[in-house]
Write an enzyme that holds these catalytic residues in place. Sequence first.
Site, short mmCIF file in Angstrom:
data_model
loop_
_atom_site.label_atom_id
_atom_site.label_comp_id
_atom_site.label_asym_id
_atom_site.label_seq_id
_atom_site.Cartn_x
_atom_site.Cartn_y
_atom_site.Cartn_z
CB CYS A 160 -1.02 -0.12 1.19
SG CYS A 160 -2.19 1.28 0.87
CG HIS A 220 -3.77 -3.43 3.48
ND1 HIS A 220 -2.85 -2.86 4.26
CD2 HIS A 220 -4.52 -2.36 2.82
CE1 HIS A 220 -2.73 -1.58 4.20
NE2 HIS A 220 -3.71 -1.20 3.37
CD GLU A 225 -1.10 -6.09 5.51
OE1 GLU A 225 -1.54 -4.86 5.57
OE2 GLU A 225 -1.00 -6.33 4.45
CB SER A 232 -2.67 -12.82 36.89
OG SER A 232 -2.53 -13.42 35.46
N GLY A 233 -2.63 -16.27 37.09
CA GLY A 233 -3.33 -17.51 36.84
C GLY A 233 -3.95 -17.27 35.32
N GLY A 234 -3.83 -16.20 34.75
CA GLY A 234 -3.95 -16.08 33.16
C GLY A 234 -2.76 -16.87 32.47
CB SER A 291 1.34 -14.07 34.81
OG SER A 291 -0.06 -15.05 35.07
CB SER A 292 0.24 -19.48 33.50
OG SER A 292 -0.82 -19.07 34.68
#
Length: 513
Positions: free
Chosen positions: A80, A168, A170, A222-224, A227-228
């Site tokens: 583009c 585009h 992508e 956090s358990g997410g 972070s895990s």
Amino acid sequence: MNSRILILDCGSQFTQLIARRVREARVYSEIHPPTKSLDWIRAWKPTGIILSGGPSSVTDEGAPTIPPALLDVAPVLGVCYGMQLIAHLEGGSVVGGGRREYGRAEVTVDEASGMFAGFTAGEKTTVWMSHGDHVEQVPPGYVATAHSGNTCAGFRHKTKPIHAVQFHAEVHHSARGAEIIENFLFDICHCAPDWTPGHFIDLEVAKIREMVGDRQVICGLSGGVDSSVAAALVHKAIGDQLTCIFVDTGLLRLHEREQVERTMRAHLGIKLITVRAEDRFLNGLAGEGDPEKKRKIIGHTFIDVFEDASAEAGKNAEFLVQGTLYPDVIESVSAKGGPSATIKTHHNVGGLKPDMKFKLIEPLRELFKDEVRNVGRELGLPEEMVGRHPFPGPGLAIRVLGEVTPHALDVLRRSDAIYLEEIRAAGLYPDIWQAFAVFLPVKSVGVMGDGRTYENVVALRAVTSTDGMTADWYPFPYEVLGRISNRIINEVDGVNRVVYDISSKPPATIEWE
């Protein structure tokens, strides 16, 4: 990992998509501003260079540009605005005004080779356009490779590996966009598809070991997903030198603390300290119904609790693990080369006080979310953790509308658990970006048996999305919705009505608060 693509961001909203498409083809890529010096780019040794789209006109004062010599450093693809920039620098003609193209368009392939290898000459393909200016005349030494109506939609240099497309590729709306990008990566740049989760883990483990040595590290868990996975990766590198701190805010989903403890301790063998701070959070939230004030209370309380815990558990720690992802790192004003607001130059992380001068370890800072999930799978994290839907930092507090009370949290937890259990049982969980229940601050009249009831209302929300920026409500089969509603009303005391939210984003947000 020898192959790598340098993406110079000229300001397009789709630049991150370019990086994702390249990564999906198992080739490493990074996004940088076009103001990077030629010496820096040569030293980076790109296998190929992609110039992104952007909102500027190439003739605008201050428009993103590159030194012409860049076109000789490595194979180049202009997308583009990137195509218009190449044409402008190489002596072609770029004009504005006239016919503007936005949305789906049909492009005719003129030359079935190079970027269009695998096509046939004269073939039409659907693409995504978003431009006002266009290339009126290709530069000397270049030849057109595709057109849209009477407008040039692609060109290439006759002898050098310089290619460009006006559309585009992508964007998913470009029917064969991934194929076109892969032609550039593999046929033109001769990249090796060696960007894999296993390769990334090996490199990152070596890097962490060299950085940390025999010193101690803490991680706020956090358990997410982020972070895990960050904790699992650092643990693979340094073992028991890592201590994770998990704060139970009382705002977690049903059995979430137990799940995190089981995964981290039993499954991965990670040292974990759980801080039970439910009363502290609920006392702070008592009487408060404003969503923004609730967020601030939770944020400040979390910082205080984490600082107390880390002062004790991490008294000898020098490093703090953070689950920063690549979208957080990409320079926010990269098209103009401005300073980044997200690249960290100090140790004040996530609102922690400045005197907590930990050195940061951000093992995921090169990854997109889907890559983080794949790294987690490679590290052996269970699918129930790496494949889970996004969960907000304030937890269930922003899914209880109005004041957060123990009763509201109990009703919400049990309703949400039934909802997700039924979604998984129907095999729909992977198709949904996010699904959750909401406790509404209203009651409705109902009838159970021979008696009148006046009880709580629970709303259900489920959306499809690719990035959370826009979202559509998920069209559940009626029998699934009926089963979910029936179970919640019969199994959760205090609920006599269930409603389903069919709002898209925009205008609605995904979360209710």
